[in-house]
Design an enzyme around this catalytic site. Structure first.
Site, PDB file in Angstrom:
ATOM      1  N   GLU A  94       0.819  -1.205   0.000  1.00  0.00           N
ATOM      2  CA  GLU A  94       0.000   0.000   0.000  1.00  0.00           C
ATOM      3  C   GLU A  94       0.857   1.260   0.000  1.00  0.00           C
ATOM      4  O   GLU A  94       1.966   1.268   0.524  1.00  0.00           O
ATOM      5  CB  GLU A  94      -0.884   0.041   1.252  1.00  0.00           C
ATOM      6  CG  GLU A  94      -1.823  -1.117   1.382  1.00  0.00           C
ATOM      7  CD  GLU A  94      -2.575  -1.084   2.703  1.00  0.00           C
ATOM      8  OE1 GLU A  94      -2.415  -0.110   3.456  1.00  0.00           O
ATOM      9  OE2 GLU A  94      -3.304  -2.036   2.982  1.00  0.00           O
ATOM     10  N   CYS A 115       3.193   8.490   1.273  1.00  0.00           N
ATOM     11  CA  CYS A 115       3.533   7.552   2.338  1.00  0.00           C
ATOM     12  C   CYS A 115       3.926   6.233   1.679  1.00  0.00           C
ATOM     13  O   CYS A 115       3.125   5.615   0.974  1.00  0.00           O
ATOM     14  CB  CYS A 115       2.344   7.370   3.269  1.00  0.00           C
ATOM     15  SG  CYS A 115       2.676   6.309   4.685  1.00  0.00           S
ATOM     16  N   CYS A 122       4.810  -6.963   8.030  1.00  0.00           N
ATOM     17  CA  CYS A 122       5.749  -6.447   9.024  1.00  0.00           C
ATOM     18  C   CYS A 122       5.944  -7.496  10.113  1.00  0.00           C
ATOM     19  O   CYS A 122       4.995  -8.174  10.515  1.00  0.00           O
ATOM     20  CB  CYS A 122       5.220  -5.150   9.639  1.00  0.00           C
ATOM     21  SG  CYS A 122       6.374  -4.344  10.783  1.00  0.00           S
ATOM     22  N   CYS A 126       3.282  -4.452  15.982  1.00  0.00           N
ATOM     23  CA  CYS A 126       2.676  -3.422  16.828  1.00  0.00           C
ATOM     24  C   CYS A 126       1.180  -3.715  16.967  1.00  0.00           C
ATOM     25  O   CYS A 126       0.495  -3.983  15.978  1.00  0.00           O
ATOM     26  CB  CYS A 126       2.908  -2.037  16.238  1.00  0.00           C
ATOM     27  SG  CYS A 126       4.655  -1.619  16.046  1.00  0.00           S
ATOM     28  N   CYS A 129      -1.683  -1.982  14.805  1.00  0.00           N
ATOM     29  CA  CYS A 129      -1.429  -1.806  13.373  1.00  0.00           C
ATOM     30  C   CYS A 129      -1.902  -3.010  12.574  1.00  0.00           C
ATOM     31  O   CYS A 129      -1.686  -4.155  12.970  1.00  0.00           O
ATOM     32  CB  CYS A 129       0.066  -1.576  13.158  1.00  0.00           C
ATOM     33  SG  CYS A 129       0.530  -1.321  11.433  1.00  0.00           S
ATOM     34  N   CYS A 343      -1.826   2.026   8.097  1.00  0.00           N
ATOM     35  CA  CYS A 343      -0.935   1.054   7.458  1.00  0.00           C
ATOM     36  C   CYS A 343      -1.551  -0.338   7.413  1.00  0.00           C
ATOM     37  O   CYS A 343      -1.947  -0.884   8.435  1.00  0.00           O
ATOM     38  CB  CYS A 343       0.389   0.990   8.215  1.00  0.00           C
ATOM     39  SG  CYS A 343       1.221   2.565   8.353  1.00  0.00           S
TER      40      CYS A 343
END
Length: 362
Positions: A94, A115, A122, A126, A129, A343
């Protein structure tokens, strides 16, 4: 078959070396660079001032685009655009285009920010997220990072002049490709975006911070802090268990001594987790010790996660604590909240059951 290497990550100097090895003069590399970055050619056949045999060899050896845009979402205001791109191996990433007016209210000029993602998924997990919900797949290549910028400029019809590496992934966990992309981004014959218009965001990768400092360019740094004590931050960000504040803060102090820019501390406000007013006092003390500024971001709701966004009044009360301690602070409401601009949300929705055909949503 493996995908062909992409010429986007070849610097003008590397193209000169490549074509010299094929028996061509340096001016051919200049022509090729102009086709790639000035004319934004999408195929080699259109490069009509290059010899046919060179075009054929390039087409057999390289690609010009490492990704393809498959979905575009517009915010209600029509200004923020989030797009999903399909990579050669079928994975997707994205990117978000965010216009922002410069100067005084009513000014006509605008800065166009992109961005950028640095990884597929990932590994840092987190808790607030969406990027990590599908896990980590792989690092993006330098060409795939650059390809997002090229795609954004084609979508927007204008130049991207500000970059924030705050998309999917941890940029400092992909340092080799990040640094290679940054060289192209800042190269005057390529994208020519100055270091002061580039922000790298990290969740607190201490070794990566050291390596980025050694890169020795005046890039801006943003740190996803989200907790001003180890107990709160570890609850939100598992990376804090590997590199706790006792390691992160000294690394940031070293960065500050070598940089001319203020560090920005990103702090997402999550109800009953880190948005209590005593946490604001801790954040103010930490920010003051780093001479840092703070971006407060009311939580952007992610389907499937338990966190809640505090009320606007509570967010303002949290902000007033920082102001009272004379900490530079901005309350940054997420642009594109209505298009799942946080995100990983668009990728998560698509890869867990959305329609397979490319689409554009207004």
């Amino acid at each position: 078959m493996d995908a062909l290497p992409c010429l986007l990550e070849y610097s003008p100097e590397a193209l000169t070396e490549l074509l010299a090895g094929w028996g061509h003069k340096p001016y051919r590399a200049t022509q090729l660079t102009e086709w790639i970055w000035k004319h934004r050619a999408t195929d080699f056949e259109s490069m009509n001032n290059l010899p046919p045999e060179l075009r054929q060899r390039l087409a057999a050896s390289f690609s010009l685009r490492p990704l393809r845009v498959i979905e575009v979402n517009h915010s209600t205001s029509g200004t923020t655009r989030k797009f999903l791109s399909r990579l050669e191996d079928g994975h997707s990433v994205e990117s978000v285009i965010i216009p922002a007016a410069q100067g005084q209210a009513g000014a006509q000029s605008e800065r166009l920010t992109l961005c950028v993602s640095s990884q597929v998924g990932c590994a840092f997990g987190c808790k607030f997220c969406a990027s990590g919900l599908l896990g980590f797949t792989r690092n993006l290549t330098a060409a795939e990072i650059l390809g997002q910028i090229v795609a954004a400029e084609e979508l927007a019809g204008e130049r991207i002049d500000n970059l924030v590496f705050m998309g999917m992934g941890e940029p400092l966990a992909n340092m080799d490709n990040l640094l290679k992309a940054l060289e192209q981004i800042m190269h005057p014959k390529v994208l020519n975006i100055g270091a002061r218009h580039i922000t790298i965001s990290t969740s607190g990768n201490v070794p990566g911070l050291q390596r980025l400092a050694e890169f020795n360019r005046p890039i801006r740094l943003a740190v996803s802090l989200h907790g001003a004590s180890d107990d709160v931050r570890s609850r939100i960000m598992p990376v804090n268990k590997k590199w706790p504040l006792s390691q992160l803060i000294p690394a940031l102090q070293r960065w500050r001594r070598s940089s001319k820019h203020l560090i920005t501390l990103e702090y997402i406000l999550i109800q009953d987790v880190n948005a209590m007013l005593p946490e604001a006092e801790k954040l103010a003390a930490l920010a003051a010790s780093l001479h840092a500024k703070v971006n407060l971001i009311p939580y952007n709701t992610v389907e499937g996660l338990p966190w809640q966004r505090p009320t606007e009044e509570h967010c303002r009360a949290f902000c007033r604590v920082l102001i009272r301690h004379r900490v530079p602070v901005t309350m940054r409401y997420e642009k594109g909240h209505d298009i799942n601009a946080a995100c990983g949300q668009l990728r998560l929705r698509r890869e867990t059951g959305a329609a397979a055909e490319p689409q554009q949503r207004g």
